[in-house]
Structure formats: C-alpha cells, structure tokens
Design an enzyme around this catalytic site. Structure first.
Site, PDB file in Angstrom:
ATOM      1  N   CYS A 249     -32.606  26.793 -45.488  1.00 15.15           N
ATOM      2  CA  CYS A 249     -33.465  25.734 -45.184  1.00 15.15           C
ATOM      3  C   CYS A 249     -33.458  24.560 -46.049  1.00 15.15           C
ATOM      4  O   CYS A 249     -33.706  24.450 -47.123  1.00 15.15           O
ATOM      5  CB  CYS A 249     -34.852  26.639 -45.792  1.00 15.15           C
ATOM      6  SG  CYS A 249     -36.212  25.461 -45.373  1.00 15.15           S
TER       7      CYS A 249
ATOM      8  N   CYS B 195     -36.455  22.768 -47.430  1.00 15.38           N
ATOM      9  CA  CYS B 195     -36.871  23.501 -48.656  1.00 15.38           C
ATOM     10  C   CYS B 195     -36.062  23.333 -49.825  1.00 15.38           C
ATOM     11  O   CYS B 195     -36.643  23.056 -50.988  1.00 15.38           O
ATOM     12  CB  CYS B 195     -36.995  25.072 -48.582  1.00 15.38           C
ATOM     13  SG  CYS B 195     -37.518  25.651 -46.826  1.00 15.38           S
ATOM     14  N   ASP B 196     -34.735  23.158 -49.588  1.00 14.62           N
ATOM     15  CA  ASP B 196     -33.840  23.245 -50.838  1.00 14.62           C
ATOM     16  C   ASP B 196     -33.106  22.023 -51.102  1.00 14.62           C
ATOM     17  O   ASP B 196     -32.486  21.990 -51.979  1.00 14.62           O
ATOM     18  CB  ASP B 196     -32.819  24.343 -50.762  1.00 14.62           C
ATOM     19  CG  ASP B 196     -33.559  25.748 -50.523  1.00 14.62           C
ATOM     20  OD1 ASP B 196     -34.536  25.853 -51.199  1.00 14.62           O
ATOM     21  OD2 ASP B 196     -32.984  26.470 -49.490  1.00 14.62           O
TER      22      ASP B 196
END
Ligand code: NAP
Length: 307
Positions: free
Chosen positions: A132, A135-136
C-alpha cells in the site's frame, strides 16, 4: 437468530447494514478489519458529495452511520455454513469458537492485495516491501522507492509517494496505464517520478532489508534499480474463500458470481462490493455502496416473499 448476517466492514458491508437496519431487520455485521480497502485510499475524489476526502475519514463516517443503527463486531470468521434447524438460515463460527446464526447472509469481504510472486518478495515483506503505497510512503521521506503496477492503486500511490520520497520509480509492464486519467495527469506533474515502462520486476534484492529491484530488461544501462522501498500495487484478488467453501459459484476470474439482485446462487445468500462479479467488476466506493444497498433490498424482499 438475526435476520441478516453481514460479513465485511468496508464500504459495501457498512452500506448494507445501514439499509437492513432501516428495514428494521435484526442485523449482525462482522469483519476482520474495519474499513476494508477504503482505508488505503489517500485521496478520494470521486465519492459524490465530497470533492475530496481521505479514504480512512470516509470509512469512519460510514462506520459511524452504520453504528447509529446497529452494533458491529471486529473478529475473524473461520467458518460459514448452512444451519441445520428446520427454518434454515446460516451459522458463522468466529475465531475462538463462538457461533452466530442468521436467516440470511451477505458476503462483503472485499479483496486482498495480489502478490507479485518473485524471489525476495516474501523475505523482505515488511522490511521494505509493502502493498500500500499510499499507507506506507510516509516512512520513506527523502528516500528512493519503486511502485510496481499501472492501475489506480499504483498511479495514485506513485503520485502520493512522490510528495515525500526523493525519487519514485514507477515500474509498469506496459507503456499505457489502466488508471483513471486524473491520476495519470497528477502523476505526470511530479518531476521526481521516473517511468520504468515495459519492464517487469523479477526479483526484490536486499540484505536484512530491501536494497533494490532486479528488472527483466536494462533501464538506463542497468538491470537493477537501487531503492529502499518497494510498493507492490498489482491489483487485488477477491476474498472468496469462505463463500467458495460454502458452495457459492465463482466466475471465470474468481469473483463471487451474483445476479442483478446480488443473489449469490444459494437461497438467502447475497454478495456486495469488491468480492463480487457485480458492477462489471468496477471496484469503486460508489459501486460498492450501490451493491450494498441492492443486497440489503434483496434480503428484505427475500425475507418477505422467499424470492
Ligand atoms: P488493477 O486495476 O487490477 O491494476 C493492476 C495493475 O497491475 C495493472 O496495471 C496490471 O498491468 C499490473 N499487474 C497485474 N499483475 C501484474 C504482474 N504479475 N506483474 C506486473 N504487473 C502486474 O488494480 P488496482 O490498481 O489495485 O485497482 C483495483 C480496483 O480498485 C480497480 O477497480 C480500481 O479502479 C480501484 N481503485 C480505484 C481507485 C480510485 O478510484 N482512486 C484507487 C485505487 C483502486 P496491466 O495494466 O498490464 O494489466
């Protein structure tokens, strides 16, 4: 005995629960993780009524709305089966052994990220390899990263990662993107994105943690890209294991086969969202919510008429 059991705490499941609860059906909604794939969307620009909203914020609002009508449970389910008693229905077994029964069932478990299946991927998963980018990416401020794929997740992910990373290599196996043109334009505005097209990653390289990726063809004189992080965004696979075990049919691409009423082939069983073959398999917040609403309406009709 509940009227309806809904499995999945994403856009489709929450929407279905809002509708079934307003139909005054005794509703039980459960899932392993709250928010589903919606949690991975950094910016959502196509949810009608919001020019721009963060995926986690949107899912929090869905959850709050569902919670205004019904309780929800975060738990893993290990088994779904037909109940044996005379009036039929279905039984969920939760991890830990507890069981819950309902007269109808909606599968809304969404999908899981597809793996690339190359050497080094499993070894460095969580050590530089993640699934992701949106997200990261934050963890790679000032570093070099690679995003693999050419769909919405990869292209949006590359555009977001480019806001914090020093350099983003977008590695895609073709020279055209299947992503929404809006995100392709956003990505092309970023000067620190380097397009590595018509190339495949054949290995993730590392020593304790990721140090690079090996390509199938040279890029700028080398088959290796030196990066600290690799975001694999090569699509998703519908989470159909429980439905399949119960005897529901899947389509040729492994999605839960549903008809226009979101019926999943077994009387009393319905599907909604990314797990299904519905909406021409167009996985969006809008389509997942629509399918959740249709499935709930079909549950209501089924409980009234048996069809
Ligand atoms: P996707 O649309 O299926 O795209 C997957 C990408 O990965 C494709 O470009 C594909 O290449 C590539 N790919 C697949 N297998 C590969 C492999 N083994 N090696 C190398 N490349 C591979 O998946 P997604 O981007 O995760 O999107 C999934 C769904 O969620 C879509 O319906 C999408 O619209 C939706 N979504 C929407 C948004 C948004 O609206 N903002 C954001 C994220 C996701 P090819 O192009 O060559 O097939």
């Amino acid at each position: 005995m509940y009227d309806v059991l809904i499995i999945g705490l994403g856009c489709a499941g929450y929407t279905a629960a809002i509708y079934t609860a307003r139909y005054k059906l005794k509703t039980f909604i459960i899932g392993a993780e709250e928010g589903g794939m919606g949690m991975t969307a950094a910016e959502v620009g196509n949810w009608p009524g919001d020019i721009e909203v963060r995926g986690p914020d949107l899912m929090e609002r869905f959850k709050k709305h569902a919670l205004s009508f019904t309780d929800l449970v975060t738990h893993k389910i290990t088994r779904v089966e037909k109940a044996e008693q005379a009036d039929g229905g279905f039984r969920l077994t939760l991890q830990g052994g507890e069981t819950v029964e309902g007269r109808t069932l909606i599968f809304a478990m969404g999908s899981n990220k597809r793996r690339l299946d190359v050497p080094g991927e499993a070894e460095f998963s969580g050590k530089g390899v993640t699934y992701c980018a949106t997200c990261d990416a934050f963890f790679y401020r000032g570093r070099d990263v690679a995003v693999i794929g050419g769909g919405d997740s990869a292209v949006e992910g590359a555009a977001i990662a480019a806001q914090v990373a020093r350099k983003v290599y977008l590695v895609h196996r073709r020279n055209e993107f299947r992503a929404e043109p809006y995100w392709v334009d956003e990505m092309k505005k970023r000067e620190n994105i380097v397009f590595v097209l018509e190339r495949n990653v054949v290995e993730i390289l590392g020593d304790q943690k990721v140090t690079g990726v090996q390509l199938d063809k040279e890029f700028e004189g080398s088959p290796e890209l030196r990066v600290d992080g690799v975001f694999i965004e090569v699509g998703s696979l519908p989470a159909t294991a429980l439905a399949k075990k119960m005897g529901c049919a899947l389509d040729d691409r492994g999605f839960l086969r549903v008809d226009e009423a979101m019926r999943a082939g077994i009387p009393g069983v319905f599907g909604a969202g990314d797990v299904t073959s519905g909406s021409n398999r167009f996985a969006q917040f809008a389509t997942a919510a629509g399918e959740g609403a249709v499935a709930a309406n079909s549950v209501f009709n089924y409980l009234q008429t048996g069809a």
